[in-house]
Design an enzyme around this catalytic site. Structure first.
Site, PDB file in Angstrom:
ATOM      1  N   GLY A 169      -7.879  -1.229  -8.223  1.00 23.89           N
ATOM      2  CA  GLY A 169      -7.773  -1.352  -6.621  1.00 23.89           C
ATOM      3  C   GLY A 169      -9.656  -0.285  -6.347  1.00 23.89           C
ATOM      4  O   GLY A 169      -9.765   0.195  -5.369  1.00 23.89           O
ATOM      5  N   ASP A 170     -10.043   0.037  -7.332  1.00 25.82           N
ATOM      6  CA  ASP A 170     -11.061   1.305  -6.886  1.00 25.82           C
ATOM      7  C   ASP A 170     -12.231   0.646  -8.609  1.00 25.82           C
ATOM      8  O   ASP A 170     -13.098   0.891  -8.972  1.00 25.82           O
ATOM      9  CB  ASP A 170     -11.123   1.949  -7.174  1.00 25.82           C
ATOM     10  N   LEU A 171     -12.439  -1.037  -9.178  1.00 30.37           N
ATOM     11  CA  LEU A 171     -12.469  -1.019 -10.906  1.00 30.37           C
ATOM     12  C   LEU A 171     -14.470  -1.126 -10.236  1.00 30.37           C
ATOM     13  O   LEU A 171     -14.759  -2.822  -9.684  1.00 30.37           O
ATOM     14  CB  LEU A 171     -12.440  -2.545 -10.468  1.00 30.37           C
TER      15      LEU A 171
END
Length: 306
Positions: A199-201
């Site tokens: 989700g926040d790679l």
């Protein structure tokens, strides 16, 4: 009492994000950290860079290194992070060693040497992209119905709230936000799979390690289309100059991500565009100071949309 210096930038970010709950948490953080350290038999061993959570190196009773991460338990994101990391179970991500949702505390494996993939950019951007592809392939597995994580499609609300709050073209062109919302919704509706997403790679959240070549940290924890994972890769990391850097790398990154993940280039472009717009939308939910980098990427990708 554990001595916890709190930079002004950190306290400001916590207060902006969580208001009174954030201020209450900051007030009890030293006592809470000391209690958690005692309960988990930890020796605190050096604070790490802070953003929205308090993070420090620690040493366990058996001498092994770890990372203690603490955040606002009331409406914070650590429970989602813990759920995602628990599902990943050390496969492509750091492992959870202990968890206490009530106190907003996580004890995590420390990735060593911990050099972020950012260090490869721009000298060897192909290797950096390959590192992130390898992590994505390790992380993604079908999401069980029982997993307690938010649905990706719920993030469409951020676009809608922005459009309600800002009726004109300031601070962002309204047509751009509307197109971002449309593309986001279409991609969610045509999801190829339903997987647990980091989700926040991006490059700063993928670290060199000894247990696996690369391990992810700091997941948001969300469930949805696997293509969402590539979006943040296209506008990170920060370029040296506002006029080059990441923009020049876009074509090669899109091709490499599509090939490496078996994903149509159109979906890579679509998710890159939608997330670049969403990044700017989120910015104006908080500080009100745009990043420009993601905005430039959105404008570059817009004419490439089908």
């Amino acid at each position: 009492m554990v001595e916890i210096p709190l930079p002004a930038s950190f306290t400001r970010a916590v207060e902006q994000s969580w208001g009174p709950a954030g201020r209450r948490w900051l007030g009890v953080l030293p006592a809470l950290a000391e209690q958690v350290a005692q309960d988990w038999e930890l020796t605190l061993d050096g604070r790490l860079p802070l953003s929205m959570n308090w993070v420090t190196r620690a040493r366990r009773a058996d001498g092994t290194p770890a990372v203690l991460k603490m955040g606002v338990p009331e409406g914070g994101h650590l429970a989602d992070e813990a759920a995602a990391l628990g599902f990943f179970a050390g496969r492509g991500a750091v492992a959870v060693l202990a968890r206490d949702d009530a106190r907003g505390a996580l004890l995590l494996e420390e990735a060593r040497p911990g050099t972020p993939a950012t260090a490869l950019v721009p000298a060897d951007d192909e290797a950096a992209t390959a590192a992130l592809i390898s992590v994505i392939r390790r992380l993604h597995r079908p999401a069980p119905e029982s997993i307690n994580l938010p649905e990706l499609a719920g993030r469409i609300a951020s676009f809608e709230q922005h459009l309600d709050r800002f009726p004109g073209d300031d601070p962002l062109p309204r047509s751009l936000v509307e197109r971002g919302a449309q593309v986001f919704a279409e991609l969610c509706a045509t999801a190829t799979e339903r997987v647990v997403l980091h989700g926040d790679l991006h490059h700063d959240n993928v670290l060199a390690a000894d247990r696996e070549p690369w391990l992810a940290i700091d997941p948001h924890g969300v469930v949805g289309d696997p293509g969402y994972e590539v979006g943040a890769l296209l506008y990170n990391p920060d370029p040296q100059s506002p006029d080059d850097g990441v923009l020049d790398l876009l074509p090669a990154r899109i091709e490499q991500l599509a090939d490496g993940l078996g994903m149509p280039a159109e979906r890579v472009i679509g998710w890159g565009f939608a997330q670049a717009v969403l990044s700017e939308v989120w910015t104006f939910e908080g500080s009100g100071k745009d990043h420009m980098r993601s905005l430039r990427v959105a404008h570059r990708l817009l004419p490439l949309l089908p």
